[in-house]
Structure formats: structure tokens, C-alpha cells
Design a protein around this motif. Structure first.
Motif, mmCIF file in Angstrom:
data_model
loop_
_atom_site.group_PDB
_atom_site.id
_atom_site.type_symbol
_atom_site.label_atom_id
_atom_site.label_comp_id
_atom_site.label_asym_id
_atom_site.label_seq_id
_atom_site.Cartn_x
_atom_site.Cartn_y
_atom_site.Cartn_z
ATOM 1 N N THR A 439 0.835 -1.211 0.000
ATOM 2 C CA THR A 439 0.000 0.000 0.000
ATOM 3 C C THR A 439 0.867 1.258 0.000
ATOM 4 O O THR A 439 0.579 2.233 -0.710
ATOM 5 N N TYR A 440 1.938 1.251 0.804
ATOM 6 C CA TYR A 440 2.835 2.416 0.849
ATOM 7 C C TYR A 440 3.515 2.636 -0.498
ATOM 8 O O TYR A 440 3.612 3.772 -0.994
ATOM 9 N N HIS A 443 1.027 4.015 -2.958
ATOM 10 C CA HIS A 443 0.768 5.431 -2.666
ATOM 11 C C HIS A 443 1.901 6.314 -3.179
ATOM 12 O O HIS A 443 1.654 7.403 -3.742
ATOM 13 N N MET A 444 3.151 5.873 -3.022
ATOM 14 C CA MET A 444 4.289 6.660 -3.509
ATOM 15 C C MET A 444 4.264 6.766 -5.028
ATOM 16 O O MET A 444 4.557 7.829 -5.600
ATOM 17 N N LEU A 446 1.599 6.589 -7.017
ATOM 18 C CA LEU A 446 0.510 7.465 -7.424
ATOM 19 C C LEU A 446 0.788 8.930 -7.094
ATOM 20 O O LEU A 446 0.150 9.827 -7.665
ATOM 21 N N SER A 447 1.708 9.193 -6.169
ATOM 22 C CA SER A 447 2.032 10.572 -5.788
ATOM 23 C C SER A 447 3.074 11.210 -6.691
ATOM 24 O O SER A 447 3.376 12.402 -6.550
ATOM 25 N N LEU A 448 3.689 10.456 -7.595
ATOM 26 C CA LEU A 448 4.689 11.018 -8.490
ATOM 27 C C LEU A 448 4.040 12.005 -9.464
ATOM 28 O O LEU A 448 2.943 11.751 -9.988
ATOM 29 N N LYS A 449 4.711 13.166 -9.706
ATOM 30 C CA LYS A 449 4.227 14.179 -10.639
ATOM 31 C C LYS A 449 5.298 14.463 -11.690
ATOM 32 O O LYS A 449 6.477 14.617 -11.357
#
Length: 468
Positions: A439-440, A443-444, A446-449
Motif C-alpha cells: 500500500t505504501y 501510494h508513492m 501514485l504521488s509522483l508528478k
């Protein structure tokens, strides 16, 4: 021909059994079906009545179907409401559908059948029903169900007492006839025992027929016989026999049984040891399998049961052990539960009490635990009232039942082992830890931009003041 049809119905539960017999893979399927039935714990149920039209032919279940307690009640209700008021329950200790296959003479050897009287009764009965596989829970509550529907207490009878009874067609009666079953390692082979049971069935039915008494009869068992283990003596064995040596099973002593009009309390342990002032004595050989065991003071009723064991010369004096079990109805679970209230040790005018309230379970089951002891390393299910106690007790492979006892066999056990064992806890914690890492990481990701502006060598240079 009629006997062959009845035996085929018992074996398959449908009229398509003769077609199946022509299939080359049938022996393998029979072995697999026997193994599956053993794992699922089902027993057959045979019903027949002197009245007509109690069961429709379509009520016969298909092969492989397991009859539940609710379905069984739909079969029994019409017979109990519209049929005769005299009900016979032939209750065998062990019986499986494989018994009819192995010993029923269904392959042309009719004169060697172990169920000749039963087959004849099914052929002549105006109404009959064969359920090849009934869930054991439904059978374990069958006696109580019949008692409630008939509003008559069960009466344990044999041939002698049956001839003395004066049955009335208008007064309901529930007659229980217990039939034994012995494994092939016993004094009698299973086939001989089954033939003896069939003879008892024939004599009981002849007695009722001579007195012109209408009846509904049922034949079933407390548990499966697992006859697949005894096929070796019928067919010469399954599997390799070369240089194979038969190993005799270890001898197991019979449990302690308290009887009044019928078996009421059963108690057994692989090891029973007691200590007084740190001096241990093994009472196993003096308790189990002993004919003259002193049970004076034992008693039983529907709510309280007491098993009293007295030893004349133990630690130089007379010592008495009292097991007190209570049976109570709990509305939350809508069933009766029993509890071992306490265990008392009487010696030289003094009494030592042990709280054993953790020994509990549904009343239709027995209770089993690998260790029941007053020592901490063995679970400490027996808690002495006074600390420190001069007495200590240990039972290994402990099993007890004081309510809904049928015959000399324990019902299926409610075990003390908890569901969440150390291995299960390790697996759950490891899985949760791996799920947290997954899960962590997700989440990381999906948080990349990504950058929405790119450098053009023909235009001005892009200045990045902050990177998010």
C-alpha cells in the motif's frame, strides 16, 4: 429381484445405479466417494412405514446430495403427522453407505447378503424412503426431534421388553433399539455383526406384525463406519500387498461409562495422573477398561450430572474424585451448553476444589482437549481454589460427555484448541506487513508528478525554482 432393487437404491440413491455399474471407472469413483463421505461425516438413513403414501417417489435424493437437518425435517414431518404413532428408531453405532456395497450382496450373490430382512422390509413396505447421505448433525438431533414431534419420551427396548410392551395405535410411542458395530480388528467381523443386527430388525418387525401394530421405522447410525478400511477382507485389498506386514493397532481402553437405564456419562483420557505433595501417581490403568471401578455416588439428570470415582488405596488412604457438570440453555445461541462446574478431591475428611469452567461446549457434543491440567505449562484449565494447592492433576487427551450420550461412543468433540494458533497469527501479521508495504509503495507511485514544461533550445532557458 426386489432385493436387488432395494440394495441398489441403498447404494446409489437413484434408479440409475445399474447404468453406472457398466462404467469401467466405477470402482475408482466408489473409492473416491467413500473417502469424501468419510471426510464430510455423513451416514445413511433408511425409512419405511406400514402406511401408504407418506413419501412421494420424487423425494429420493440424487447421488452426491447431502441431506441437511432442515431437509430431513421436511421428509419426517408428513410421516409423523399423518403416519402411525408408533415410531421405531434402529440406531447403530456405526454405518456407512459403503456397508451396503460391501456386504449387501448387490452383485448377484443374494444369499450372502447381510441385509436380507431390511431388503425384504423395504420391498413389502407401502412407503419407504432411502437417504444415502445425511449430515451427522441432523442425525445427532434426530432423537430429540422425534421426541418433540411425538411428545413422547424415548424408550430403550430390546426383544425381551418389546414383547412385554402393550402398544396402542392411538398413543404415540418412540422405541429406540441400539445395534452394535465392531471393526474388523475386533472379535467379530463387520459382516457378522451386520447380519446379527439385521436379524434383530427382522425379529422386531415380526413381533409388531404378529400384533398388527402400525409403525414407522428408521435405520441410521451415530457416525460413519468408514468401511473402506475393511475392504481388504472383502476384495483382497486395495493397493500393493508385496512384503507388506500388518501392524496391529495399539490397544485403547474403553472409556469410563456411568449407566442407570442407559449410558449417561462417558469419560476418557490417554493419561490420568494426580499428585499429592509433589508425589505423582498414574491412575490410567486403574481407571479405564476396569470392570470393577467404583462409581458409587454418581448421578445424572437433564440439568446436572456427577461422575464420582473412588480409589481405595491411593496415597495410603481412600480418595474420591467428583466431576460436576451442568447443562444450561442460552438464548443467545438458542441451544444448550454444558460446563464442568468444578472438580473435587475428597481425602481424609478434607476437600480440594478445582474450578474447571473452561471445560465447556454445546450439549450435543463431547469436550476434548489435549491437556487438562492444574499446571501452568499445560494450560492451567484446572484452577485450584487455594494457592498453593497440595493436589495437582493432569489429563492428557481428555474427553468427557454427560448429555445426549448415545450408546458407548462419544459424540463429535468440541475441542479446546483456539482458532488463532501461533502459526495463524504469524501468517496474519506477515500478510498485514506485506500489505502495508504494498500500500505504501502504491501510494508513492501514485504521488509522483511529471513536469508540464520542457526546455526548448530555440527559446529562453527554463528556470526551475522548486521541484515538487
Amino acid at each position: 429381484m426386489m432385493a436387488a432393487t432395494a440394495a441398489a437404491r441403498l447404494r446409489a440413491g437413484t434408479r440409475r445405479a445399474p447404468a453406472l455399474c457398466r462404467m469401467p471407472w466405477l470402482p475408482l469413483m466408489l473409492v473416491m466417494a467413500a473417502a469424501a463421505a468419510t471426510l464430510e461425516q455423513q451416514v445413511p438413513l433408511v425409512l419405511w412405514s406400514s402406511d401408504r403414501g407418506l413419501w412421494a417417489p420424487a423425494a429420493d435424493t440424487h447421488e452426491g446430495h447431502i441431506t441437511s437437518d432442515m431437509q430431513l425435517s421436511t421428509y419426517l414431518d408428513p410421516a409423523l403427522e399423518l403416519g402411525p404413532r408408533n415410531v421405531l428408531l434402529f440406531l447403530q453405532d456405526k454405518l456407512s453407505i459403503e456397508d451396503f456395497t460391501a456386504y449387501g450382496g448387490v452383485f448377484g450373490n443374494k444369499q450372502d447378503s447381510a441385509f436380507s430382512n431390511l431388503e425384504n422390509a423395504l420391498d413389502l413396505a407401502p412407503s419407504s424412503l432411502v437417504l444415502p447421505a445425511v449430515d451427522w448433525y441432523a442425525i445427532s438431533t434426530l432423537t430429540t426431534y422425534l421426541q418433540e414431534k411425538l411428545r413422547a419420551s424415548p424408550l430403550h427396548v430390546d426383544l425381551a421388553t418389546l414383547q412385554e410392551l402393550k402398544l396402542n395405535a392411538s398413543i404415540p410411542a418412540l422405541l429406540l433399539i441400539h445395534l452394535p458395530y465392531t471393526a474388523s480388528s475386533g472379535l467379530m467381523a463387520p459382516k457378522e455383526v451386520l447380519m446379527g443386527n439385521d436379524e434383530v430388525i427382522g425379529q422386531v418387525l415380526s413381533t409388531l406384525k404378529s400384533e398388527d401394530i402400525p409403525y414407522t421405522a428408521a435405520l441410521t447410525a451415530v457416525r460413519p463406519s468408514r468401511v473402506a478400511r475393511d475392504v481388504a477382507m472383502v476384495t483382497g485389498g486395495l493397493g500393493r500387498q508385496l512384503l507388506q506386514r500388518t501392524v496391529a493397532p495399539p490397544a485403547i481402553n474403553a472409556p469410563v461409562s456411568y449407566n442407570d437405564t442407559a449410558p449417561r456419562i462417558l469419560f476418557w483420557a490417554q493419561n490420568f495422573s494426580v499428585a499429592y505433595r509433589e508425589h505423582w501417581e498414574d491412575l490410567t490403568s486403574r481407571t479405564f477398561g476396569v470392570q470393577d471401578l467404583n462409581l458409587t455416588g454418581s448421578s445424572w439428570n437433564d440439568s446436572i450430572a456427577r461422575l464420582v470415582l473412588t480409589y481405595d488405596s491411593l496415597f495410603g488412604t481412600m480418595v474420591t474424585f467428583k466431576f460436576t457438570l451442568a447443562n444450561r440453555f442460552y438464548r443467545v445461541s438458542a441451544r444448550y451448553w454444558f460446563t464442568l462446574e468444578n472438580l473435587e478431591i475428597h481425602s481424609n475428611g478434607s476437600v480440594a476444589y478445582f474450578n474447571a469452567s473452561q471445560v465447556t461446549g454445546p450439549s450435543i457434543y463431547s469436550f476434548h482437549c489435549e491437556h487438562v491440567s492444574s499446571e501452568n505449562e499445560d494450560g492451567n484449565l484446572l484452577v485450584p481454589d487455594t494457592q498453593p494447592s497440595l493436589w495437582q492433576m493432569t489429563f492428557r487427551d481428555f474427553q468427557i460427555q454427560a448429555f445426549n450420550v448415545t450408546g458407548e461412543q462419544f459424540s463429535y468433540a468440541s475441542d479446546c484448541a483456539g482458532f488463532f494458533s501461533p502459526g495463524i497469527w504469524m501468517g496474519l501479521l506477515t500478510s498485514l506487513f506485506m500489505l502495508f508495504i504494498f500500500t505504501y509503495g502504491l501510494h508513492m507511485i501514485l504521488s509522483l508528478k511529471t513536469m508540464d514544461r520542457f526546455d526548448d533550445h530555440k527559446g529562453p532557458t527554463i528556470t526551475l525554482t522548486q521541484i515538487v
